[in-house]
Design an enzyme around this catalytic site. Sequence first.
Site, PDB file in Angstrom:
ATOM      1  CB  SER A  23      -0.898  -0.016   1.250  1.00  0.00           C
ATOM      2  OG  SER A  23      -1.280   1.294   1.601  1.00  0.00           O
ATOM      3  N   GLY A  24       0.492   2.183  -0.882  1.00  0.00           N
ATOM      4  CA  GLY A  24       1.192   3.469  -0.922  1.00  0.00           C
ATOM      5  C   GLY A  24       0.944   4.263   0.355  1.00  0.00           C
ATOM      6  CG  LEU A  25      -2.632   5.254   3.705  1.00  0.00           C
ATOM      7  CD1 LEU A  25      -2.546   6.766   3.806  1.00  0.00           C
ATOM      8  CD2 LEU A  25      -4.067   4.783   3.974  1.00  0.00           C
ATOM      9  CG  ASP A  35      -1.236   7.852  -0.081  1.00  0.00           C
ATOM     10  OD1 ASP A  35      -0.292   7.589  -0.841  1.00  0.00           O
ATOM     11  OD2 ASP A  35      -2.372   7.337  -0.188  1.00  0.00           O
ATOM     12  CG  ASP A  62      -0.898   2.170  -4.062  1.00  0.00           C
ATOM     13  OD1 ASP A  62      -1.044   2.663  -5.193  1.00  0.00           O
ATOM     14  OD2 ASP A  62      -1.346   2.673  -3.016  1.00  0.00           O
ATOM     15  CG  ASP A  64       0.988   6.382  -5.308  1.00  0.00           C
ATOM     16  OD1 ASP A  64       0.128   5.686  -4.743  1.00  0.00           O
ATOM     17  OD2 ASP A  64       1.923   6.922  -4.690  1.00  0.00           O
ATOM     18  CD  GLU A  91      -3.921   6.427  -7.374  1.00  0.00           C
ATOM     19  OE1 GLU A  91      -3.782   5.363  -6.725  1.00  0.00           O
ATOM     20  OE2 GLU A  91      -4.060   7.540  -6.842  1.00  0.00           O
ATOM     21  CE  LYS A  97      -2.327   8.971  -3.911  1.00  0.00           C
ATOM     22  NZ  LYS A  97      -2.492   7.499  -4.010  1.00  0.00           N
ATOM     23  CG  ASN A  99      -5.665   8.192   0.747  1.00  0.00           C
ATOM     24  OD1 ASN A  99      -6.854   8.156   1.054  1.00  0.00           O
ATOM     25  ND2 ASN A  99      -4.914   7.111   0.690  1.00  0.00           N
ATOM     26  CB  SER A 100      -9.002   7.465  -2.927  1.00  0.00           C
ATOM     27  OG  SER A 100      -8.085   6.981  -3.857  1.00  0.00           O
ATOM     28  NE  ARG A 135      -6.820   3.605  -6.601  1.00  0.00           N
ATOM     29  CZ  ARG A 135      -6.234   3.691  -5.418  1.00  0.00           C
ATOM     30  NH1 ARG A 135      -5.317   2.808  -5.064  1.00  0.00           N
ATOM     31  NH2 ARG A 135      -6.550   4.671  -4.584  1.00  0.00           N
ATOM     32  CG  HIS A 166     -10.635   3.030  -4.558  1.00  0.00           C
ATOM     33  ND1 HIS A 166     -11.153   2.252  -3.545  1.00  0.00           N
ATOM     34  CD2 HIS A 166      -9.666   3.789  -3.977  1.00  0.00           C
ATOM     35  CE1 HIS A 166     -10.537   2.529  -2.409  1.00  0.00           C
ATOM     36  NE2 HIS A 166      -9.629   3.464  -2.635  1.00  0.00           N
TER      37      HIS A 166
HETATM   38  C1  SPV Z   1      -3.433   2.499  -0.593  1.00  0.00           C
HETATM   39  O1  SPV Z   1      -3.527   1.561   0.206  1.00  0.00           O
HETATM   40  O2  SPV Z   1      -2.491   3.258  -0.608  1.00  0.00           O
HETATM   41  C2  SPV Z   1      -4.504   2.712  -1.561  1.00  0.00           C
HETATM   42  C3  SPV Z   1      -5.846   2.342  -1.224  1.00  0.00           C
HETATM   43  O3  SPV Z   1      -4.223   3.251  -2.587  1.00  0.00           O
HETATM   44  S1  SPV Z   1      -6.621   3.761  -0.649  1.00  0.00           S
HETATM   45  O4  SPV Z   1      -5.905   4.267   0.489  1.00  0.00           O
HETATM   46  O5  SPV Z   1      -7.960   3.322  -0.343  1.00  0.00           O
HETATM   47  O6  SPV Z   1      -6.637   4.746  -1.723  1.00  0.00           O
HETATM   48 MG    MG Z   2      -2.487   4.258  -2.572  1.00  0.00          MG
END
Ligand code: SPV
Ligand code: MG
Length: 514
Positions: A23-25, A35, A62, A64, A91, A97, A99-100, A135, A166
Amino acid sequence: MEAHSGLSAKIVEEAGFPGIWASGLSISASLGLRDSNEASWTQVLEVLEFMAESTTLPILVDGDTGYGNFNNVRRLVRKLCERGVAGVCIEDKLFPKTNSFIGERQPLADIEEFCGRIKAGKDSQSDDDFVIVARTEALISGHGLNEALLRAEAYRAAGADAILIHSKQKTGSEVLAFAERWQNRCPLIIVPTTYHATPTALFRQAGISTVIWANHNLRAAITAMRDTCRRIWEDESVREVEGQVASVQEIFRLVGNAELEEAERRYLPGRATASAVVLAASRGDLGELTRDQPKCMIDVRGQSLLMRLVSLLADSGIRSITVVRGYHKETIALNGIATVDNDRYAETGEVYSLACARERLDGETIVVYGDILFRRYVLDGVLAAEGDIVVAVDALGTVAGARATPRDLVAAERPFSGNYLDDAPVRLCAISPRLPMSQSSGEWIGLARFTAQGAVWLRQELDLIQAEEKLDNMDMPMLITRLAAKYPVFVHYIAGHWLDVDTLEDLSNARNFT
Ligand code: SPV
Ligand code: MG
């Protein structure tokens, strides 16, 4: 399942998951960063390298936005293939980027431009099994189902191996609706972070290929670390958390120390397999200092005597260490050491304690008092010395003024000559506190080494002493003297550079010992 480090990757694998979401986060947060592409892509790559090394599971990274345009994606994919990563998810947003789950209506990439990133990535993979997951953030950015489907289809046509749809809704209805219309044109992946209450069975029924639990290891770690920190801060002690947190042994297991030990047996010279028995059952009389703990647990500049001794042994390649405890045994709990107990410590002596560890006297073994310290070369010398039984003897032990109260005087075949070329082995005759100084060649420092053969003789002698019912009152000098009468016991001479702690003066010397 999410992982963000080599260690968390191992934990995911042991739990049984078939794959890892890097996971990027989580990776950026574990680095203390946002993130938002604050960690450079090569810094992320470095973390991935540790993860790939730590697990055999496929890792989906991930990626990004791909860290830029098609050109950045090409290089990213090449490097991921080199590192043994199984796939990357990119994505349809813009670099850098966000975070979503932050803000609304984040701008999306142009469809054609994003398809170029996918194509460039697919054209750059050096591993046929590498996958690129496209994504779409269309639902997250509020563009609706049609836009999401339009984008997903374009990405599939551009070569994406799977689509990640997502959503940040509270229920799974949005992704379930997408899945219904997608009709499995290629595998579908979802991330039920906000719609965690929707039963997974529904996703299965909808034909969704993969569910990513995206950040729960990091979040679990935050809670656990925070609770542990608070407890220790408030208690000024780790007493309450011990047992609640993973043991140090568990860390060793997770990172594969057993494999290293096995490799050491294969590649290092024999002495790495020696074990040690530390005699630390007696109280020792240092007044207040030994009221609630044995002498070996007295603090010497921030570390107990015993801890220092154990580190010394470990530094010389001795991995398996057994401490014989007695007086206030509960105070002797060091990570990485085994203990055996002499619960009759008050009415027995050193040899009885040693016999408590009889089962550990197997193979090459160091036997050492728990209240001595010495420079490392002393131990290395004893380990390298020839002979099945070797005792370390301080040749200065009998020099007037060198030590106030030598305790275990040594009678040897020859005294220490000091001649550099004179290295013929010297046989021990006896060790005794009652030896006249004039007949003594030095003082035994409380350190002896037994080869596997020496250990066999030692066990036999202990059995004999037990049969004679003399185990309770015998001390180590008497035992070694008995052995010397039957087998060759050799003296390894040293000149100072050690100490034992019998008096407060010894203790103050110990505190100055480096
Ligand atoms: C991550 O885990 O970094 C993701 C998923 O990209 S989210 O945080 O839901 O965007
Ligand atoms: Mg991410």
